[in-house]
Structure formats: C-alpha cells, structure tokens
Scaffold this motif. Structure first.
Motif, PDB file in Angstrom:
ATOM      1  N   LEU A  76       0.837  -1.203   0.000  1.00 39.91           N
ATOM      2  CA  LEU A  76       0.000   0.000   0.000  1.00 39.91           C
ATOM      3  C   LEU A  76       0.872   1.253   0.000  1.00 39.91           C
ATOM      4  O   LEU A  76       0.609   2.208  -0.751  1.00 39.91           O
ATOM      5  N   CYS A  77       1.933   1.251   0.801  1.00 41.91           N
ATOM      6  CA  CYS A  77       2.843   2.396   0.845  1.00 41.91           C
ATOM      7  C   CYS A  77       3.506   2.628  -0.512  1.00 41.91           C
ATOM      8  O   CYS A  77       3.652   3.770  -0.968  1.00 41.91           O
ATOM      9  N   GLN A  78       3.902   1.547  -1.163  1.00 41.84           N
ATOM     10  CA  GLN A  78       4.549   1.659  -2.469  1.00 41.84           C
ATOM     11  C   GLN A  78       3.600   2.235  -3.504  1.00 41.84           C
ATOM     12  O   GLN A  78       3.984   3.082  -4.319  1.00 41.84           O
ATOM     13  N   ARG A  79       2.344   1.774  -3.491  1.00 37.40           N
ATOM     14  CA  ARG A  79       1.371   2.267  -4.465  1.00 37.40           C
ATOM     15  C   ARG A  79       1.051   3.744  -4.252  1.00 37.40           C
ATOM     16  O   ARG A  79       0.657   4.437  -5.190  1.00 37.40           O
ATOM     17  N   MET A  80       1.236   4.232  -3.029  1.00 34.97           N
ATOM     18  CA  MET A  80       0.957   5.637  -2.742  1.00 34.97           C
ATOM     19  C   MET A  80       2.210   6.509  -2.807  1.00 34.97           C
ATOM     20  O   MET A  80       2.153   7.701  -2.512  1.00 34.97           O
ATOM     21  N   GLY A  81       3.331   5.920  -3.187  1.00 43.73           N
ATOM     22  CA  GLY A  81       4.561   6.700  -3.315  1.00 43.73           C
ATOM     23  C   GLY A  81       5.187   7.092  -1.997  1.00 43.73           C
ATOM     24  O   GLY A  81       5.891   8.106  -1.909  1.00 43.73           O
ATOM     25  N   LEU A  82       4.987   6.296  -0.961  1.00 41.77           N
ATOM     26  CA  LEU A  82       5.504   6.632   0.363  1.00 41.77           C
ATOM     27  C   LEU A  82       6.848   5.984   0.685  1.00 41.77           C
ATOM     28  O   LEU A  82       7.365   6.164   1.792  1.00 41.77           O
ATOM     29  N   GLU A  83       7.420   5.240  -0.248  1.00 40.63           N
ATOM     30  CA  GLU A  83       8.686   4.549   0.032  1.00 40.63           C
ATOM     31  C   GLU A  83       9.793   5.485   0.525  1.00 40.63           C
ATOM     32  O   GLU A  83      10.541   5.128   1.439  1.00 40.63           O
ATOM     33  N   PRO A  84       9.951   6.699  -0.038  1.00 45.80           N
ATOM     34  CA  PRO A  84      11.006   7.586   0.460  1.00 45.80           C
ATOM     35  C   PRO A  84      10.821   8.000   1.918  1.00 45.80           C
ATOM     36  O   PRO A  84      11.787   8.438   2.559  1.00 45.80           O
ATOM     37  N   GLU A  85       9.610   7.865   2.445  1.00 39.70           N
ATOM     38  CA  GLU A  85       9.341   8.249   3.831  1.00 39.70           C
ATOM     39  C   GLU A  85       9.605   7.123   4.823  1.00 39.70           C
ATOM     40  O   GLU A  85       9.584   7.341   6.035  1.00 39.70           O
ATOM     41  N   LEU A  86       9.838   5.905   4.315  1.00 34.46           N
ATOM     42  CA  LEU A  86      10.010   4.756   5.205  1.00 34.46           C
ATOM     43  C   LEU A  86      11.411   4.707   5.795  1.00 34.46           C
ATOM     44  O   LEU A  86      12.396   5.036   5.131  1.00 34.46           O
ATOM     45  N   ILE A  87      11.502   4.307   7.056  1.00 29.70           N
ATOM     46  CA  ILE A  87      12.791   4.099   7.708  1.00 29.70           C
ATOM     47  C   ILE A  87      12.777   2.726   8.371  1.00 29.70           C
ATOM     48  O   ILE A  87      11.732   2.225   8.786  1.00 29.70           O
ATOM     49  N   ARG A  88      13.937   2.104   8.462  1.00 29.89           N
ATOM     50  CA  ARG A  88      14.065   0.803   9.099  1.00 29.89           C
ATOM     51  C   ARG A  88      14.621   0.961  10.515  1.00 29.89           C
ATOM     52  O   ARG A  88      15.154   2.014  10.878  1.00 29.89           O
ATOM     53  N   THR A  89      14.499  -0.082  11.292  1.00 29.33           N
ATOM     54  CA  THR A  89      15.076  -0.059  12.633  1.00 29.33           C
ATOM     55  C   THR A  89      16.590   0.082  12.538  1.00 29.33           C
ATOM     56  O   THR A  89      17.214  -0.374  11.582  1.00 29.33           O
TER      57      THR A  89
END
Length: 370
Positions: A76-89
């Motif tokens: 869902l995040c990928q389809r909405m273009g939110l990947e640049p906002e994601l951070i990992r632990t």
C-alpha cells in the motif's frame, strides 16, 4: 439513467481508509462510476494510529511499525509513493530482552520469535533451565503433526518445544506483537512460516538451524526480526494523512456515528447522527462488537459470530527522559514480560533506539505497554 453506485465505508481507521482506497482503485481499473462516503464517529481519522509531536520527541499513541513479512501494508505504501518516507530499525539496536525474576535476560542471538536458529547462544541463555533447554533441543525428534487442521500457537510451541519454552520465551514474544493469549491465536493466521518449516523439514529447528533460513546478519539479531519492521520518518500518521489526501472531495464525514443498518429494496439504509443515507454497498471497518450491534436485525447469525470475538484492553504510555537522568544507556530495542511474571506490564520499547529521530540528541524515549 446513471449506473453510478454509492459505496459507504463505516469507520475511518486504517482498515476503513485502506478499504476506501481499494474501492477507488478497483473503480478506476474498471472505469466504473461510484460515489464513496466514509463515516467516522470521532473528530479525526486514523483510529488507534496517532502520532504526537511533543517537545523533544515524536510519540506514537498506537502502533509504531509496519511488519514487512506480511507484505500488504508495504505494498500500500509503495502504491501511494511513500517509500522515500520509510525508515528501518537501527541495526545497532536489533536486540531484545525478557524480564524474568526481577532481571533483564538478553534473548539469545539468532532466536526468532518462537525458536532458536543458533545452538550455542541458546544453550548458554539464562532464560531456561537445563531441563527446558534439553526439551527444546530434542524438537527435531518430535513427530510432525500429520493433521492438516489448524492449531493454536500455544499448542504448537508446547508440542514441539515444551511448556517452559512457551511460558518463558514464545508467549512474551508473541504478546509483544499481538497482545493476545497464544492459547487462542491461530498458528496459521499468525506465524504460518513455522507450520511450513514443520511440513517441509519435519522440524522447525532443522529448518532454522541447518537450512540457513536466516541470513548471517539476521542470525546476530534476537527476538523479532527487527529488520522486517519499518516506520515513517515523521511517524505512523504519515500513512493516514496520505490516504486521507487521496479521498474524493467531501467524501469524509467526521463526527458521524452510525446507529443502524437495514435493507431498503435493493439498497442499504444507514441511520446516523446526521440523518440517513442510502447505499448500494456497505463496508464495516469497525470493531467486531460494534459491527455486531449494527447487524443484529439484518444479519443475526453474522452478528452473533461477531459478538463472540473477544477483545482485551491495553494502554500505551510514552516516557521521555534526559540521558543524564538515566543510570546507564539502554541497549537494544526493548524488552517483553512473560505472563507468568504476574505483572500488568506487557513490555517496553526503547523508541529512540529503535528508530532514528524519535527523540532529540540528549533524550531517550520509551513506550510502555500495559
């Protein structure tokens, strides 16, 4: 005469917003004409997902992560273009502990949720007795379950690894994720990977230890696979705001509580706090007991099933400290507490260790679960 269909979503939490997003996507794919209305009784969207900025900290009032091994949230995040906002632990904090007998015991390296993937760290762990370790390590010689029927997570761990492993390690790990009783959790619905390991290798220890299911880097982690958890730079509410921004203009009605649903010819009539609405289709994205009350007259059998689903209360408490006020630096991502300890505390997440930017330099942010 128009073929436009009116779809109503009741509930504006993540389930309702994701369902609305999917309905709109299907309509675009099929060039279908729809009118979408989302009814939410509170004054905001997001349900239990809520991020608060407070002084030196970014605090999560609800969940703080997406679990990428179950891929739909990330998709869902990928389809909405939110990947640049994601951070990992943060890699340096991918360790956890279990609080037992008034002491924090490190979870052995390579321990993955229910079972160890490395022999020596598990053998030298202070969490289990010698007898408990021996019982767990004879798991490769335990006969696989020939039945195709689902079983509870507790039954699976007890059958394959023993009661001590269940009480001291598996139960607190699972409770830290699901906040639920493993006696009532479906193995197939929660951790199907372990069921698959039993089917493919006849043993989950063989599958984890000898078939190299985890990468060498992951074998240094302990507890949950923290590399599989992601969040957003500005907190989980980023996802809610993005979904809200993609909703049609005037489709969201906040402060609107739904009181009843009934059939009206070939449509559904919903009575709510602002009047009534007719719909061609209704999606209920609300707690089961609330849906059960709405469906009591129109679908009594379904309502009865919904009302039978148990719920448990929990609370999240954010605590912010100056580093100078701590006796020692906090290591790892946090700890969990077994039910056998008899405490109301489920666990504690070291938020500022877990994700970068959750607290300003010089501060430590904790999240306590009760």
């Amino acid at each position: 005469m128009t073929n436009k269909k009116h779809i109503v979503v009741v509930g504006g939490g993540i389930s309702g917003l994701a369902a609305a997003h999917r309905v709109l996507a299907i309509a675009r794919e099929r060039s279908a004409l729809i009118e979408l209305t989302l009814l939410e009784k509170s004054a905001r969207l997001g349900g239990i997902i809520e991020t608060r900025k407070h002084g030196a900290a970014t605090m999560e009032l609800g969940p703080d992560s997406l679990f990428t091994e179950k891929p739909w949230g990330l998709d869902l995040c990928q389809r909405m273009g939110l990947e640049p906002e994601l951070i990992r632990t943060q890699p340096s904090s991918r360790r956890s502990a279990i609080w037992l007998n008034n002491k924090l015991h490190p979870v052995p390296k390579g321990f993955y949720l229910l079972a160890p993937s490395r022999f020596l760290p598990f053998a030298f762990s202070s969490l289990l007795s010698v007898r408990g370790k021996i019982r767990a390590l004879i798991e490769p010689w335990v006969r696989a379950n020939p039945s195709a029927e689902d079983e509870s997570l507790a039954s699976f761990v007890r059958r394959r690894l023993g009661q001590e492993m269940l009480e001291r390690m598996a139960q607190p790990m699972v409770s830290g994720i699901y906040c639920a009783d493993p006696e009532k959790l479906s193995l197939q619905a929660t951790f199907p990977r372990f069921l698959q390991l039993e089917k493919e290798h006849g043993s989950i220890l063989r599958g984890l230890m000898f078939k190299n299911q985890a990468t060498p880097a992951e074998n240094l982690a302990s507890g949950p696979r923290y590399s599989l958890f992601v969040s957003f730079k500005d907190g989980m509410e980023t996802l809610i705001k993005k979904l809200e921004a993609q909703m049609p203009v005037d489709s969201i009605r906040l402060g609107t509580e739904t009181f009843s649903i009934e059939r009206a010819d070939r449509k559904w009539r919903l009575q709510h706090s602002q009047g009534e609405i007719l719909a061609d289709g209704v999606i209920l994205a609300i707690p089961a007991y609330v849906a059960g009350a709405l469906l009591a007259k129109v679908a009594p059998d379904l309502a009865q099933g919904l009302n039978s689903i148990p719920y448990h209360s929990s609370a999240t408490v954010n605590l912010l400290y100056k580093n100078n006020d701590l006796k020692r630096p906090l290591m790892g991502a946090g700890f969990v507490v077994p039910a056998i300890a008899g405490k109301c505390l489920i666990g504690c997440s070291f938020s500022s260790n877990k994700y970068a930017g959750r607290a300003l330099p010089g501060y430590t942010l904790l999240r306590v679960f009760l």
